[in-house]
Design a protein around this motif. Structure first.
Motif, PDB file in Angstrom:
ATOM      1  N   GLU A   1       0.912  -1.396   0.009  1.00  0.00           N
ATOM      2  CA  GLU A   1       0.045  -0.012  -0.046  1.00  0.00           C
ATOM      3  C   GLU A   1       0.828   1.123   0.110  1.00  0.00           C
ATOM      4  O   GLU A   1       0.401   2.229   0.526  1.00  0.00           O
ATOM      5  N   SER A   2       2.108   1.249  -0.565  1.00  0.00           N
ATOM      6  CA  SER A   2       2.925   2.498  -0.510  1.00  0.00           C
ATOM      7  C   SER A   2       2.429   3.580  -1.151  1.00  0.00           C
ATOM      8  O   SER A   2       3.042   4.531  -1.059  1.00  0.00           O
ATOM      9  N   HIS A   3       1.513   3.337  -2.258  1.00  0.00           N
ATOM     10  CA  HIS A   3       1.060   4.625  -3.047  1.00  0.00           C
ATOM     11  C   HIS A   3      -0.150   5.149  -2.358  1.00  0.00           C
ATOM     12  O   HIS A   3      -0.476   6.335  -2.928  1.00  0.00           O
ATOM     13  N   THR A   4      -0.491   4.681  -1.086  1.00  0.00           N
ATOM     14  CA  THR A   4      -1.682   5.318  -0.401  1.00  0.00           C
ATOM     15  C   THR A   4      -1.111   6.238   0.692  1.00  0.00           C
ATOM     16  O   THR A   4      -0.035   5.984   0.982  1.00  0.00           O
ATOM     17  N   SER A   5      -2.151   7.071   1.169  1.00  0.00           N
ATOM     18  CA  SER A   5      -1.658   7.814   2.263  1.00  0.00           C
ATOM     19  C   SER A   5      -2.050   7.547   3.674  1.00  0.00           C
ATOM     20  O   SER A   5      -3.139   6.555   3.670  1.00  0.00           O
ATOM     21  N   GLY A   6      -1.769   7.908   4.711  1.00  0.00           N
ATOM     22  CA  GLY A   6      -1.967   7.506   6.015  1.00  0.00           C
ATOM     23  C   GLY A   6      -1.758   6.145   6.350  1.00  0.00           C
ATOM     24  O   GLY A   6      -1.905   5.700   7.256  1.00  0.00           O
ATOM     25  N   LEU A   7      -0.407   6.001   5.760  1.00  0.00           N
ATOM     26  CA  LEU A   7       0.119   4.576   6.109  1.00  0.00           C
ATOM     27  C   LEU A   7       0.508   4.541   7.547  1.00  0.00           C
ATOM     28  O   LEU A   7       0.536   3.305   8.337  1.00  0.00           O
ATOM     29  N   THR A   8       1.241   5.534   8.032  1.00  0.00           N
ATOM     30  CA  THR A   8       1.743   5.356   9.446  1.00  0.00           C
ATOM     31  C   THR A   8       0.914   4.981  10.392  1.00  0.00           C
ATOM     32  O   THR A   8       1.026   3.955  11.275  1.00  0.00           O
ATOM     33  N   ASP A   9      -0.326   5.556  10.435  1.00  0.00           N
ATOM     34  CA  ASP A   9      -1.389   5.266  11.366  1.00  0.00           C
ATOM     35  C   ASP A   9      -1.810   3.877  11.190  1.00  0.00           C
ATOM     36  O   ASP A   9      -2.053   3.189  12.250  1.00  0.00           O
ATOM     37  N   LYS A  10      -1.813   3.413  10.019  1.00  0.00           N
ATOM     38  CA  LYS A  10      -2.435   2.135   9.518  1.00  0.00           C
ATOM     39  C   LYS A  10      -1.381   0.969  10.302  1.00  0.00           C
ATOM     40  O   LYS A  10      -1.962   0.107  10.766  1.00  0.00           O
ATOM     41  N   ILE A  11      -0.235   1.283   9.981  1.00  0.00           N
ATOM     42  CA  ILE A  11       0.852   0.333  10.679  1.00  0.00           C
ATOM     43  C   ILE A  11       0.806   0.478  12.114  1.00  0.00           C
ATOM     44  O   ILE A  11       0.949  -0.526  12.713  1.00  0.00           O
ATOM     45  N   LYS A  12       0.691   1.662  12.585  1.00  0.00           N
ATOM     46  CA  LYS A  12       0.601   1.692  14.141  1.00  0.00           C
ATOM     47  C   LYS A  12      -0.530   0.929  14.767  1.00  0.00           C
ATOM     48  O   LYS A  12      -0.532   0.202  15.628  1.00  0.00           O
ATOM     49  N   ARG A  13      -1.655   0.854  13.987  1.00  0.00           N
ATOM     50  CA  ARG A  13      -2.941   0.253  14.603  1.00  0.00           C
ATOM     51  C   ARG A  13      -2.711  -1.488  14.240  1.00  0.00           C
ATOM     52  O   ARG A  13      -3.002  -2.074  15.087  1.00  0.00           O
ATOM     53  N   MET A  14      -1.998  -1.519  13.436  1.00  0.00           N
ATOM     54  CA  MET A  14      -1.595  -2.964  13.093  1.00  0.00           C
ATOM     55  C   MET A  14      -0.659  -3.630  14.170  1.00  0.00           C
ATOM     56  O   MET A  14      -0.911  -4.832  14.347  1.00  0.00           O
ATOM     57  N   LEU A  15       0.183  -2.770  14.499  1.00  0.00           N
ATOM     58  CA  LEU A  15       1.083  -3.346  15.570  1.00  0.00           C
ATOM     59  C   LEU A  15       0.586  -3.186  16.963  1.00  0.00           C
ATOM     60  O   LEU A  15       1.306  -3.540  17.922  1.00  0.00           O
ATOM     61  N   GLY A  16      -0.472  -2.701  16.939  1.00  0.00           N
ATOM     62  CA  GLY A  16      -1.183  -2.844  18.435  1.00  0.00           C
ATOM     63  C   GLY A  16      -1.311  -1.664  19.226  1.00  0.00           C
ATOM     64  O   GLY A  16      -1.379  -1.690  20.332  1.00  0.00           O
ATOM     65  N   ASP A  17      -1.129  -0.476  18.548  1.00  0.00           N
ATOM     66  CA  ASP A  17      -1.184   0.929  19.180  1.00  0.00           C
ATOM     67  C   ASP A  17      -2.786   1.213  19.234  1.00  0.00           C
ATOM     68  O   ASP A  17      -3.399   1.598  18.377  1.00  0.00           O
TER      69      ASP A  17
END
Lengths: 228, 213
Positions: free
Chosen positions: A209-225
């Motif tokens: 999903e590198s071409h989409t925005s809001g990636l940092t938040d998505k990863i944060k959520r994925m890692l359990g934040d």
């Protein structure tokens, strides 16, 4: 006249702009007065230069890149290293070992053996694509243990993030050691297999999903934040 | 049409035109061995065309045939001129096309799919290539012949055309049968129109991978 917006997805053959005042950058060619895209990617405009940030494609080694590679052959005076992409790289003894080595008496496999994973730096690439590596520099070493995953080299900047923010986030939240090579090979080592898998999953998500925005938040959520 | 269907390939595409269905997968650019085949000035393109044994009503014996080797060459010639292989000296790009259902026009579908797969793999190219067959069946000029039309009792003329999308340049043109000069001109016009429709579909398929309409 530029016909595309920044960050717009373009595909080969697309006319990006017209006029001799625009300079064709990476991933584009000039055809008459027109600027044509040659790869799938995101359009990028900086001043008069029109270029494309590719989304797919083989790794293109450049001097200064720090890459991760695998030793695939041992020659008389050096090693052949697979760094991904169309070309093998050459690591001569002089660039790899600090001490004097008597080539006639020494078996080079005592330094680096077949299958060893290394972090090395690209020091030169000739026109006929002879790539030379060096082990001289901070952090350049043989990798012990851990896992290596491979992604498209063009997505490496997204995995690292602005000023290393993304990779720092993954490292901290999964408690792993990660080294990202410019060639898209990523070395991950954690004390628990579970942590490593978590980090791997996060990196693959970024790649997809590198071409989409809001990636940092998505990863944060994925890692359990839970805070986002 | 859809891209990125073979996970292990660097690029891939599936193209279904009527009952003709093909999968193209691209591997590379990668190092080329044996070394004497390498070209130090530019990379080379290799194409493999193959029909699966169940793709036709009567089982086809698997493996390369005289016909498939020829079509591989036709494909290579149709695609090579659009690729910018100068950027990859000494390397090779492999394209494998498998026809899993054949109903005439397989070479055209193969060229269309291969071009799409090459773009998906990130091989730099000037433009996409699309291909379609035109022909004369029972005195009528038709686009994209089916097997039934090809086997018309009065005989049919089959003309596969490959065209570079934007410029309209033709990179492959074959003719099987008889046709007059005027009819050929008419057929070419129709073929070009067909190719531009396919070209638009190719562009859409590539963009669809990244969620763009």
């Amino acid at each position: 006249m530029i016909y595309v917006k920044p960050k717009q997805i373009v595909i080969p053959g697309e006319v990006l702009g017209e006029g001799m005042d625009i300079i064709p950058g990476e991933g584009t060619i000039r055809e008459g007065r027109k600027i044509i895209a040659t790869v799938v990617g995101l359009a990028d405009i900086s001043g008069r230069v029109l270029k494309i940030i590719p989304l797919e494609g083989p790794y293109n080694p450049k001097p200064g890149h720090v890459v991760i590679g695998e030793v695939v052959d041992i020659g008389f005076s050096g090693w052949i290293v697979n760094i991904g992409g169309p070309y093998m790289a050459n690591l001569p003894v002089g660039e790899a070992v600090k001490e004097y080595v008597d080539l006639l008496k020494t078996d080079l496999s005592r330094y680096y053996d077949l299958g060893d994973k290394i972090v090395a730096k690209v020091i030169s690439v000739t026109r006929s694509k002879n790539v030379q590596l060096s082990m001289k520099g901070p952090g350049l070493r043989k990798l012990e243990g851990g896992h290596i995953i491979k992604i498209t080299s063009y997505k490496v900047p997204r995995v690292i993030g602005k000023g290393g923010s993304m990779i720092k986030l993954i490292k901290e939240m999964t408690n792993t050691a990660i080294i990202v090579g410019q060639n898209g090979w990523i070395w991950i080592k954690g004390s628990r297999r579970k942590d490593e898998l978590k980090a791997i999953r996060a990196i693959y998500t970024i790649e997809k999903e590198s071409h989409t925005s809001g990636l940092t938040d998505k990863i944060k959520r994925m890692l359990g934040d839970k805070s986002v | 049409m859809k891209v990125d269907v073979v996970p292990s390939a660097d690029g891939s595409a599936v193209v279904e035109i009527g009952n003709t269905k093909v999968i193209a997968s691209v591997f590379g650019p990668k190092p080329l061995h044996p070394k004497h085949l390498q070209n130090p000035e530019k990379g080379i393109l290799r194409c493999y065309y193959d029909m699966m044994s169940f793709s036709v009503p009567e089982r086809k014996r698997p493996g390369p045939t005289r016909r498939s080797i020829e079509i591989s060459m036709v494909m290579k010639n149709a695609l090579a001129s659009t690729l910018l292989l100068e950027e990859f000296p000494k390397a090779v790009v492999d394209v494998f096309v498998e026809v899993y259902e054949a109903n005439a026009g397989t070479r055209c579908a193969s060229i269309t799919a291969a071009s799409l797969a090459l773009a998906d793999a990130g091989v730099p190219m000037r433009d996409l290539v699309s291909a379609v067959a035109v022909g004369k069946v029972g005195g009528m000029i038709v686009l994209d012949l089916t097997k039934e039309e090809e086997d018309h009792p009065e005989g049919a003329t089959d003309i596969p055309i490959a065209m570079v999308g934007r410029s309209g340049k033709i990179t492959a043109l074959q003719l099987d049968g008889a046709i007059t000069k005027e009819e050929l001109k008419k057929a070419l016009e129709l073929g070009k129109k067909g190719c531009s429709i396919l070209y638009e579909m190719q562009r859409k398929a590539l963009k669809a991978k990244y969620g763009v309409r």
